[in-house]
Motif scaffolding. Structure first.
Motif, short mmCIF file in Angstrom:
data_model
loop_
_atom_site.label_atom_id
_atom_site.label_comp_id
_atom_site.label_asym_id
_atom_site.label_seq_id
_atom_site.Cartn_x
_atom_site.Cartn_y
_atom_site.Cartn_z
N ASP A 132 -19.00 15.54 34.39
CA ASP A 132 -20.14 15.13 33.55
C ASP A 132 -20.38 16.12 32.40
N GLY A 133 -19.92 17.36 32.56
CA GLY A 133 -20.17 18.36 31.52
C GLY A 133 -19.29 18.23 30.30
N ILE A 134 -18.35 17.28 30.30
CA ILE A 134 -17.40 17.19 29.19
C ILE A 134 -18.10 16.89 27.87
N ASN A 135 -19.21 16.17 27.91
CA ASN A 135 -19.88 15.78 26.66
C ASN A 135 -21.03 16.70 26.27
N ARG A 136 -21.25 17.76 27.05
CA ARG A 136 -22.36 18.66 26.73
C ARG A 136 -22.04 19.51 25.51
N MET A 137 -23.06 19.75 24.69
CA MET A 137 -22.92 20.65 23.55
C MET A 137 -23.48 22.03 23.85
N LEU A 138 -24.42 22.10 24.79
CA LEU A 138 -25.03 23.37 25.19
C LEU A 138 -24.87 23.52 26.69
N MET A 139 -24.68 24.77 27.14
CA MET A 139 -24.50 25.00 28.56
C MET A 139 -25.48 26.08 29.04
N PRO A 140 -26.16 25.84 30.17
CA PRO A 140 -27.01 26.87 30.74
C PRO A 140 -26.18 27.98 31.35
N ASN A 141 -26.75 29.15 31.46
CA ASN A 141 -26.09 30.27 32.13
C ASN A 141 -26.53 30.28 33.59
N PRO A 142 -25.63 29.93 34.52
CA PRO A 142 -26.04 29.84 35.93
C PRO A 142 -26.13 31.18 36.62
N ASN A 143 -25.70 32.26 35.93
CA ASN A 143 -25.62 33.57 36.59
C ASN A 143 -26.62 34.58 36.04
N SER A 144 -27.60 34.12 35.29
CA SER A 144 -28.56 35.05 34.72
C SER A 144 -29.49 35.61 35.79
N THR A 145 -29.98 36.81 35.56
CA THR A 145 -30.87 37.46 36.52
C THR A 145 -32.28 36.88 36.41
N PRO A 146 -33.12 37.09 37.44
CA PRO A 146 -34.49 36.56 37.39
C PRO A 146 -35.24 37.07 36.16
N THR A 189 -0.77 28.91 36.61
CA THR A 189 -1.33 29.09 35.27
C THR A 189 -2.21 27.91 34.88
N ILE A 190 -1.73 26.70 35.18
CA ILE A 190 -2.54 25.52 34.84
C ILE A 190 -3.79 25.46 35.71
N ARG A 191 -3.68 25.90 36.95
CA ARG A 191 -4.87 25.93 37.83
C ARG A 191 -5.94 26.87 37.28
N GLU A 192 -5.49 28.00 36.72
CA GLU A 192 -6.45 28.94 36.13
C GLU A 192 -7.23 28.30 35.00
N ALA A 193 -6.54 27.55 34.12
CA ALA A 193 -7.22 26.86 33.02
C ALA A 193 -8.16 25.79 33.55
N LEU A 194 -7.73 25.09 34.59
CA LEU A 194 -8.58 24.06 35.18
C LEU A 194 -9.83 24.67 35.80
N LEU A 235 -12.36 25.28 33.16
CA LEU A 235 -13.04 24.05 32.78
C LEU A 235 -13.98 23.57 33.88
N GLN A 236 -13.65 23.89 35.10
CA GLN A 236 -14.49 23.48 36.22
C GLN A 236 -15.83 24.20 36.21
N THR A 237 -15.86 25.45 35.71
CA THR A 237 -17.12 26.21 35.70
C THR A 237 -18.17 25.57 34.80
N THR A 238 -17.74 24.79 33.83
CA THR A 238 -18.68 24.10 32.94
C THR A 238 -18.76 22.60 33.26
N ALA A 255 -16.53 20.46 33.05
CA ALA A 255 -15.72 19.61 32.18
C ALA A 255 -14.69 18.86 33.02
N VAL A 256 -14.21 19.49 34.08
CA VAL A 256 -13.33 18.82 35.03
C VAL A 256 -13.82 19.12 36.45
N ARG A 257 -13.43 18.27 37.37
CA ARG A 257 -13.74 18.47 38.79
C ARG A 257 -12.45 18.32 39.58
N MET A 258 -12.14 19.33 40.37
CA MET A 258 -10.95 19.29 41.21
C MET A 258 -11.38 19.01 42.64
#
Length: 228
Positions: free
Chosen positions: A75-89, A49-54, A57-60, A62-65
């Motif tokens: 490095d993403g922990i302090n970001r206020m805006l996040m790009p969408n890495p999965n958007s289509t062309p 369960t804790i791995r799922e939450a981590l 957070l890893q997708t943004t 915020a944490v790195r495992m």
């Protein structure tokens, strides 16, 4: 009889709890977190369960495992805006809108950069401008001039707007760069913007950046068969 919490609700609470742990511990990028087992015990949940939450957070970033090493604040922990890495062309009209967005935002950013830039900002801007002249086999880190210009403006939100556009739309940005016919002029324009920022001339920096992006819009519109 109370119902067991839904998985989604528990996962959300764990994510919030992990973020609180980072905030309350005043942890920053690169700092280590407790082990998965220790976190599971702390929040009274199972290790899966804790791995799922981590992982959430890893997708943004915020944490790195790191396997065999541990869990670290990303490095993403302090970001206020996040790009969408999965958007289509993007479609052609959206590529033009991308340039329009930059034309609306970046001249003002250049003006702010002229007012707030530090010596370190100027050094990175100079290196970014120089990147365009490097040979293809030059392996030194390549800096993006427009990202460094935004970084120099002193406004984290504006930086993240530009950074998100450049990061999430890297494919389209490469396509835009490929359409620039006169690379020497493009380089000279970057240098002129740099000199205006270095001199602290906010209005000139704004005007030069606007002219630079207007020319890019004209090139892109012509290439895509649209009307200027």
């Amino acid at each position: 009889m109370s119902q067991a919490p839904q998985a989604g609700g528990l996962s959300d609470r764990l994510v919030d709890g992990l973020l609180d742990l980072i905030s309350e511990g005043r942890l920053g990028p690169g700092d280590s977190l407790p082990t998965v087992r220790e976190l599971a015990q702390r929040f009274a949940v199972t290790t899966p369960t804790i791995r799922e939450a981590l992982r959430r957070l890893q997708t943004t970033d915020a944490v790195r495992m790191r396997h065999g090493s541990g869990i670290y604040v990303g490095d993403g922990i302090n970001r206020m805006l996040m790009p969408n890495p999965n958007s289509t062309p993007l479609k052609d009209e959206h590529i033009i809108q991308l340039v329009e967005a930059r034309l609306t935002i970046e001249p003002g950013i250049a003006a702010l950069a002229a007012a707030h830039r530090s010596d370190d900002d100027l050094e990175r801007l100079a290196r970014a401008a120089d990147t365009a002249k490097r040979a293809a086999d030059d392996n030194r880190p390549k800096l993006n001039f427009h990202r460094e210009l935004a970084a120099a403006c002193g406004n984290q939100v504006l930086f993240e707007v530009v950074d998100s556009l450049l990061a999430a739309r890297s494919r389209e940005q490469r396509a835009l760069r490929a359409q620039i016919e006169n690379r020497t002029r493009d380089y000279d324009q970057h240098v002129a913007i740099f000199l205006a920022v270095e001199a602290g001339d906010a209005e000139l920096a704004r005007q030069l950046t606007e002219q630079h992006l207007r020319e890019l819009r004209t090139t892109v519109t012509r290439h895509l068969g649209g009307n200027e």
